[in-house]
Design a protein around this motif. Structure first.
Motif, short mmCIF file in Angstrom:
data_model
loop_
_atom_site.label_atom_id
_atom_site.label_comp_id
_atom_site.label_asym_id
_atom_site.label_seq_id
_atom_site.Cartn_x
_atom_site.Cartn_y
_atom_site.Cartn_z
N THR A 78 -25.15 13.09 -13.04
CA THR A 78 -24.68 12.40 -13.75
C THR A 78 -24.99 12.35 -15.28
O THR A 78 -23.95 11.95 -15.80
CB THR A 78 -26.88 13.40 -14.54
OG1 THR A 78 -27.89 12.97 -14.12
CG2 THR A 78 -27.20 12.50 -16.60
N THR A 98 -28.40 20.25 -8.15
CA THR A 98 -29.13 19.56 -9.41
C THR A 98 -29.23 20.75 -10.55
O THR A 98 -28.77 21.87 -10.80
CB THR A 98 -30.61 19.62 -8.81
OG1 THR A 98 -31.34 21.30 -8.63
CG2 THR A 98 -31.34 18.46 -8.16
N GLY A 155 -30.11 15.35 -11.75
CA GLY A 155 -29.29 15.38 -10.25
C GLY A 155 -27.39 15.63 -11.30
O GLY A 155 -27.49 15.38 -12.78
N VAL A 158 -36.67 14.74 -12.60
CA VAL A 158 -37.97 14.85 -12.44
C VAL A 158 -38.02 15.23 -13.79
O VAL A 158 -38.04 16.84 -13.72
CB VAL A 158 -38.14 15.27 -10.73
CG1 VAL A 158 -39.77 16.01 -11.00
CG2 VAL A 158 -37.30 14.87 -9.60
N LYS A 170 -29.92 10.78 -13.63
CA LYS A 170 -29.80 10.78 -12.33
C LYS A 170 -30.68 11.18 -11.87
O LYS A 170 -30.60 12.87 -12.04
CB LYS A 170 -28.51 11.39 -11.03
CG LYS A 170 -27.13 9.99 -12.20
CD LYS A 170 -27.66 8.75 -11.87
CE LYS A 170 -26.75 7.40 -13.07
NZ LYS A 170 -27.35 6.39 -12.90
N ARG A 171 -31.90 10.93 -10.07
CA ARG A 171 -32.83 11.51 -9.99
C ARG A 171 -33.41 12.93 -10.96
O ARG A 171 -33.51 13.71 -10.24
CB ARG A 171 -32.22 12.96 -8.45
CG ARG A 171 -31.78 11.84 -7.86
CD ARG A 171 -31.04 13.06 -6.92
NE ARG A 171 -29.62 13.55 -7.16
CZ ARG A 171 -29.83 14.52 -6.53
NH1 ARG A 171 -30.67 15.30 -6.43
NH2 ARG A 171 -29.09 15.47 -7.12
N ASN A 196 -29.92 22.05 -4.02
CA ASN A 196 -29.54 20.21 -3.81
C ASN A 196 -29.09 19.47 -4.72
O ASN A 196 -28.94 18.40 -5.90
CB ASN A 196 -30.95 19.13 -3.57
CG ASN A 196 -30.92 18.40 -3.44
OD1 ASN A 196 -29.61 17.50 -2.06
ND2 ASN A 196 -31.40 17.08 -3.06
#
Length: 418
Positions: free
Chosen positions: A103, A166, A100, A199, A196-197, A164
């Motif tokens: 971050t 990112t 994200g 993946v 953050k977030r 989103n």
């Protein structure tokens, strides 16, 4: 040959040893080997190691095993390969991570549009040893702005309505070679403590058989015998290259599909690079998050996930002894020099003879050599120390608001200057 990274010393702590949960027993592996056409296996077992709870872990892979291949036209190509160490049998050969934008909110150093770019560049330089070097001026992977990572060792995407808020970090296989040793543990720490977030959307895991310990024919037979079948459905299989009449250009076996989130590639790597007699075969597993969650632990123990993808097919690898340290492998430097001389003699030898006769050898060399000291691209080995200065350490024009001038201050400054 050109400059290559020296292998670093082992880290301070030794990883605790454990067996890969998905690896079959030795008896099962021996039974598997009896099937005709399958690779042989050693009786000695060396289990992959892990470093649970230890962030400053020993390196997962050494910087490079140097492979020299000679094409049919006489060109010599240098291919650097990451070699697993410390009990590992597979190395990460590229990956994609999404985090994200928030971050970097605590560390952005301004209000201009490039603040996140500079913050991301600084963080990536800490992790990999190289940061963002230039704006590629293109949309990619549905991100509005794409920046080059290092010396074309990957890219980072920012912006985009569909993303989103990112940031995409894409590290290529060349990027894993160039990265400062130990980057896996540093990236793991960043993703689990600061990002953050986070993946992992894709990771490629590779094992190299430099001397043809496994052949593509054996891999094909293993698929036929169900060694790539983990459940009840036999995965799709495709062949690329000339399998009926092999021509030295290389063949590839594909098992599974990218759509399913797991795909295997077994291919003749040396032949792909142009050496029609090379025995080098690469085993590569691609995992994506299309239908699964990729744990961050894959950064610390890639071998466990490589083995777990196709445990029956890779059983023989769990019984091999992985080298603790592998020095840079030079396959006959004399061959490299001889091939280079032959290539130059064939292509421009007559011209060089005239220039040397006219100017003399010393002056001719000074005239003909590259003025910037550059090496041929095919002989260069990726190295983070050779990357361009990252954007966060480049001089830049400061925006108006960063000087903290108000309108009256700005106007007065102009009047005073006049």
């Amino acid at each position: 040959m050109g400059r290559m990274s020296d292998l670093h010393a082992a880290a301070k702590e030794t990883m605790a040893e454990r067996r890969v949960a998905s690896a079959p027993t030795q008896e099962a592996c021996r039974n598997a080997a009896r099937s005709e056409g399958h690779p042989s296996m050693s009786e000695e077992r060396s289990s992959p190691l892990t470093n649970r709870g230890e962030l400053e872990a020993p390196a997962i892979a050494g910087h490079s095993e140097l492979q020299l291949v000679m094409t049919d036209s006489g060109e010599v190509k240098t291919i650097a390969v990451r070699v697993p160490v410390n009990g590992q049998i597979a190395a990460i050969d590229g990956m994609r991570v999404v985090i994200g934008e928030e971050t970097f909110l605590p560390v952005v150093d301004g209000v201009d549009d490039q603040a996140f770019v500079r913050a991301a560049s600084a963080q990536l330089e800490h992790i990999f040893g190289f940061g963002l070097t230039r704006n590629l001026g293109q949309r990619r992977d549905f991100y509005g702005e794409t920046w080059e990572l290092g010396d074309n060792w990957g890219h980072v995407g920012f912006g985009g309505e569909r993303q989103n808020s990112t940031i995409l970090i894409a590290l290529s296989g060349q990027g894993t070679l160039a990265a400062k040793e130990g980057w896996e543990a540093r990236l793991y720490k960043f993703l689990t403590t600061r990002a953050k977030r986070p993946v992992i959307t894709r990771v490629d895991l590779a094992h190299d058989c430099f001397e043809g310990e496994v052949t593509v024919e054996q891999l094909d037979q293993m698929h036929t015998d169900g060694f790539f079948t983990n459940a009840y459905t036999i995965p799709d299989c495709q062949h690329a290259g000339n399998w009926k009449f092999p021509n030295g250009k290389g063949r590839t076996l594909y098992v599974g599909t990218r759509k399913a989130g797991k795909m295997f590639r077994g291919y003749e790597k040396g032949m792909e690079q142009g050496d029609s007699t090379s025995p080098w075969v690469r085993l590569e597993t691609e995992l994506s998050n299309k239908s699964m969650l990729i744990p961050f632990d894959v950064l610390l123990d890639p071998s466990a996930y490589f083995m777990g993808a196709y445990p029956k097919a890779f059983a023989h690898l769990s019984l091999t002894v992985a080298p603790q340290r592998m020095e840079i492998k030079r396959r006959s430097a004399e061959i490299t020099l001889d091939a280079s001389v032959k290539m130059v003699n064939t292509q421009v030898g007559k011209y060089i003879g005239v220039i040397v006769d006219f100017f003399g050898a010393e002056q001719a060399i000074e005239m003909l050599r590259n003025k910037l000291g550059h090496w041929p691209q095919r002989l260069k080995v990726p190295d983070y120390q050779l990357a361009d200065t990252p954007v966060h350490r480049q001089e830049r024009m400061r925006s108006f608001n960063e000087y903290q001038f108000g309108p009256s201050d700005y106007s007065g400054a102009l009047e005073a200057a006049v």
